[in-house]
Write an enzyme that holds these catalytic residues in place. Structure first.
Site, PDB file in Angstrom:
ATOM      1  N   ALA A  21       0.754  -1.150  -0.697  1.00  0.00           N
ATOM      2  CA  ALA A  21       0.123  -0.079   0.116  1.00  0.00           C
ATOM      3  C   ALA A  21       0.831   1.221   0.288  1.00  0.00           C
ATOM      4  CB  ALA A  21      -1.032  -0.128   1.263  1.00  0.00           C
ATOM      5  N   ASP A  22       1.885   1.087   0.795  1.00  0.00           N
ATOM      6  CA  ASP A  22       2.778   2.705   0.572  1.00  0.00           C
ATOM      7  C   ASP A  22       3.349   2.552  -0.609  1.00  0.00           C
ATOM      8  OD1 ASP A  22       2.971   3.167   3.467  1.00  0.00           O
ATOM      9  OD2 ASP A  22       4.551   2.178   4.527  1.00  0.00           O
TER      10      ASP A  22
END
Length: 395
Positions: A168-169
């Site tokens: 997600a980052d």
């Protein structure tokens, strides 16, 4: 770097850890000037993630590259005015504090565009600036679970598992850099300030294109299937005779027929559509697994590639750094840091372009290394004023 496509764009990075700093780092690789604001005592928490090299995270060499470091304690009552003076000479502010925290620090969008009326702000937060969860805290793993990626990752009938990296980052960092370019384009078209509100989970949810539309048709959530693909068979990881792993996705009809020929498995030709292959997945996957298990990786790879079949090894970091294609493309580079007296291997800027190159123009900064020069250049402060800020704990 002075000739990249983002040359002349100044970015103020008021974010920590991964998604926000990645976005500003990507902009910096293609010419933007990036100034990173950090806490005077500890700096970005990412500086302290193991493994440490000389007391600093090895990963910081990558995350901090192409940036200048300025220390400002955002909790200090005089910090907001100082950030505003920097924002007045900035094109893009990247931040990832919670909305309520930005308001408390008095460095939210409306605060900073008072200093620059055509400012672009890219605000990454766990759940976005709107909605009932707007001020909930969150990190990549929370976002992955919220977006459904974790739900569908793992073996059937077993607990869900995280991906091997907090994707997600990475996905949101890339999307935030994309959002910055969209907002800059709109700013240049209209002359108006632009706010890009990016929830950490949203780019990940957008990436999983089948997840919601499949549910809308079937009424069922896609469950965990291990390494299998819900839409394609065969598509899996298979172990070779010498204990290596091979990724082998027969994603098109052409690939399937080539694989049948290489396997000398004419009886499998009866499965002449993807629907049929999914219906007979157990038989097909088992036959492919047996075929791969009868061969060592390298000669099998040669055979598959000669037949025009897309396949590849499951690489470790050591494999990647030694791979001749990686080396020929320059996908991993060695970056010298004279202050540390050593070099680091790290990923190069992604992509190759006809009219410009990505660049690693400076190593990751020491905490606060550029505070004095940036405050002089952008905020117009003199030595005695900067010394006073230091005495009062603002910087």
């Amino acid at each position: 770097m002075t000739d990249g496509p983002l040359s002349g764009v100044r970015v103020l990075d008021v974010s920590t850890i991964l998604a926000g700093p990645l976005a500003s780092s990507l902009l910096g690789e293609f010419g933007a000037e990036v100034i990173k604001v950090e806490h005077p005592a500890e700096g970005d928490p990412a500086r302290h993630y193991p493994p440490l090299d000389g007391g600093v995270s090895a990963g910081w060499a990558r995350l901090g590259r192409n940036k200048r470091s300025v220390t400002i304690d955002l909790h200090h009552p005089d910090a907001a005015g100082l950030v505003g003076r920097l924002a007045a000479h900035t094109d893009v502010v990247v931040t990832n504090f919670r909305p309520a925290t930005l308001r408390r620090f008095r460095i939210d969008f409306d605060d900073l565009r008072g200093h620059r009326p055509d400012l672009v702000m890219v605000h990454v937060s766990a759940y976005g600036r709107t909605g009932p969860y707007a001020d909930r805290p969150g990190f990549a793993r929370v976002a992955e679970a919220f977006a459904g990626l974790t739900y569908r990752t793992g073996e059937p009938g077993r607990p869900p598992v995280f991906a091997g990296y907090p994707v997600a980052d990475g996905v949101t960092g890339i999307y935030a850099a994309f959002a910055a370019l969209l907002a800059l384009r709109q700013r240049d078209r209209t002359g108006q300030a632009q706010l890009a509100d990016i929830a950490l989970y949203e780019p990940l949810l957008r990436m999983m294109e089948d997840f919601i539309v499949d549910y809308s048709v079937t009424g069922e959530s896609r469950e965990r299937q291990g390494n299998r693909n819900p839409h394609i068979s065969p598509n899996n990881l298979y172990r070779t005779r010498d204990g290596r792993w091979l990724a082998l996705p027969a994603s098109t009809e052409q690939m399937w027929w080539r694989l049948v020929k290489v396997m000398d498995a004419a009886d499998l030709a009866v499965h002449d559509s993807m629907t049929a292959r999914l219906e007979h997945r157990e038989e097909i996957e088992s036959r492919v697994a047996d075929f791969v298990a009868a061969h060592d990786l390298e000669p099998l790879m040669s055979r598959l590639l000669e037949a025009g079949i897309a396949a590849g090894p499951v690489n470790s970091a050591a494999d990647i750094c030694a791979d001749p294609h990686i080396r020929a493309r320059g996908s991993v580079v060695e970056v010298a840091d004279d202050r540390a007296g050593r070099s680091y291997l790290m990923q190069a800027p992604a992509g190759r372009f006809s009219g410009f190159d990505g660049s690693i123009s400076r190593p990751a900064p020491v905490l606060g290394e550029h505070t004095t020069e940036v405050l002089r250049e952008l905020a117009g402060l003199h030595g005695a004023e900067i010394d006073d800020l230091r005495r009062r704990g603002v910087v």
